[in-house]
Design an enzyme around this catalytic site. Structure first.
Site, PDB file in Angstrom:
ATOM      1  CG  ASN A   1      -1.913   1.110   1.239  1.00 38.35           C
ATOM      2  OD1 ASN A   1      -1.614   2.233   0.875  1.00 38.35           O
ATOM      3  ND2 ASN A   1      -3.127   0.805   1.677  1.00 38.35           N
TER       4      ASN A   1
ATOM      5  N   GLY B   1       1.045  -1.321   4.290  1.00 40.81           N
ATOM      6  CA  GLY B   1       1.508  -0.006   3.885  1.00 40.81           C
ATOM      7  C   GLY B   1       2.287   0.715   4.959  1.00 40.81           C
ATOM      8  CG  HIS B   2       1.742   3.221   9.190  1.00 41.80           C
ATOM      9  ND1 HIS B   2       1.659   4.588   9.058  1.00 41.80           N
ATOM     10  CD2 HIS B   2       2.380   2.993  10.370  1.00 41.80           C
ATOM     11  CE1 HIS B   2       2.211   5.167  10.117  1.00 41.80           C
ATOM     12  NE2 HIS B   2       2.657   4.219  10.924  1.00 41.80           N
TER      13      HIS B   2
ATOM     14  CG  HIS C   1      -5.540  -1.759   9.744  1.00 39.70           C
ATOM     15  ND1 HIS C   1      -5.036  -1.163  10.863  1.00 39.70           N
ATOM     16  CD2 HIS C   1      -6.153  -0.767   9.050  1.00 39.70           C
ATOM     17  CE1 HIS C   1      -5.360   0.118  10.869  1.00 39.70           C
ATOM     18  NE2 HIS C   1      -6.030   0.390   9.771  1.00 39.70           N
ATOM     19  CG  ASP C   2      -2.019  -1.518  12.855  1.00 40.41           C
ATOM     20  OD1 ASP C   2      -1.627  -0.667  12.035  1.00 40.41           O
ATOM     21  OD2 ASP C   2      -2.749  -1.248  13.822  1.00 40.41           O
TER      22      ASP C   2
ATOM     23  NE  ARG D   1      -8.458   6.973   4.140  1.00 39.53           N
ATOM     24  CZ  ARG D   1      -9.242   6.133   4.791  1.00 39.53           C
ATOM     25  NH1 ARG D   1     -10.541   6.393   4.884  1.00 39.53           N
ATOM     26  NH2 ARG D   1      -8.761   5.043   5.347  1.00 39.53           N
TER      27      ARG D   1
ATOM     28  CD  GLU E   1      -7.076  -1.167   1.128  1.00 35.31           C
ATOM     29  OE1 GLU E   1      -7.050  -0.115   1.810  1.00 35.31           O
ATOM     30  OE2 GLU E   1      -6.462  -2.186   1.446  1.00 35.31           O
TER      31      GLU E   1
ATOM     32  CG  HIS F   1      -8.218   3.505   1.191  1.00 29.94           C
ATOM     33  ND1 HIS F   1      -8.527   2.809   2.337  1.00 29.94           N
ATOM     34  CD2 HIS F   1      -9.334   4.224   0.884  1.00 29.94           C
ATOM     35  CE1 HIS F   1      -9.772   3.106   2.707  1.00 29.94           C
ATOM     36  NE2 HIS F   1     -10.263   3.965   1.843  1.00 29.94           N
TER      37      HIS F   1
ATOM     38  NE  ARG G   1       8.570  21.326   1.163  1.00 25.93           N
ATOM     39  CZ  ARG G   1       9.906  21.310   1.233  1.00 25.93           C
ATOM     40  NH1 ARG G   1      10.515  20.565   2.147  1.00 25.93           N
ATOM     41  NH2 ARG G   1      10.609  22.026   0.387  1.00 25.93           N
TER      42      ARG G   1
END
Length: 237
Positions: A7, A213-214, A190-191, A45, A70, A43, A18
């Site tokens: 992701n 992703g994160h 997720h996580d 938004r 997503e 994803h 920036r």
């Protein structure tokens, strides 16, 4: 082997802080695939705080693996994913201003809506996945919609993993067995990270894909993107 879809939302977050085009989301997609990722996830938004609609259209031509998009299935979202011919669409129940996805669908409560959306996407040859909690009732409802896959929301697993991984994985392993029983393939996300991913992978039967992703982008700040992707792939072997 379970596929790794990267992701790249966080690349867009950094760029947007920036303005301009540094770092390039398009280059990130190219390099993630070059370094071994088997899919790219975005994803977009409504507020475009990270991935923008323009990104979605610009990334599509460089995808050589799988393009997973997503989002909440608004009319604008559905029009976009059909136009770009996403390989997979992961449906999430997010509100328009939600910080991040934090719960799965009430599948029975939205059964008619989800059936209509999924039928429409599948008419265009797009595989669908529904974001769900590890709950047999929600998974049974997902199966009723006609979707091919579910994506298990894994934040509770990641949160509980340091306290006891056997207890943390239990509801997810049970959910996976039930999903397989009702004919659904399984994604997860997720996580998930380098600490907890391998144990999850080993205990979830028929796990087709993880979307990360994160944590992956954060790890790449220290390890570099290529080494980070290889480390995550190693967790899936």
């Amino acid at each position: 082997m379970t596929r790794l879809s990267v992701n790249i939302n966080k690349i867009a977050t950094l760029r947007n802080s920036r303005g301009g085009n540094v770092p390039s989301v398009k280059d990130a997609a190219i390099n993630c695939q070059k370094f071994g990722a088997q899919g790219i996830t975005v994803h977009p938004r409504p507020d475009e705080r990270h991935i923008t609609r323009r990104d979605v259209y610009e990334i599509k031509p460089v995808i050589t693996t799988e393009f997973n998009i997503e989002g909440y299935p608004s009319e604008d979202f559905l029009k976009m994913v059909i136009e770009v011919q996403a390989d997979q669409v992961t449906l999430v129940p997010d509100k328009h201003n939600q910080l991040t996805s934090d719960h799965g669908w009430d599948t029975w409560g939205n059964i008619d809506f989800l059936k209509e959306v999924i039928s429409r996407l599948q008419e265009h040859g797009i595989r669908t996945s529904i974001f769900v909690d590890p709950d047999s009732e929600a998974i049974e409802g997902a199966a009723e919609t006609g979707t091919q896959r579910i994506e298990l929301y894994t934040e509770p697993y990641a949160r509980l993993y340091p306290l006891g991984r056997d207890k943390a994985i239990e509801p997810f392993a049970e959910a996976a067995v039930f999903a397989n029983k009702v004919g659904l393939e399984i994604n997860a996300g997720h996580d998930l990270n380098l600490e907890n991913l391998n144990y999850f992978y080993k205990n979830i039967p028929n796990l087709k894909e993880v979307s990360i992703g994160h944590a992956l982008i954060a790890d790449s700040l220290y390890l570099g993107l290529e080494k980070t992707i290889q480390e995550y792939l190693n967790c899936l072997r």
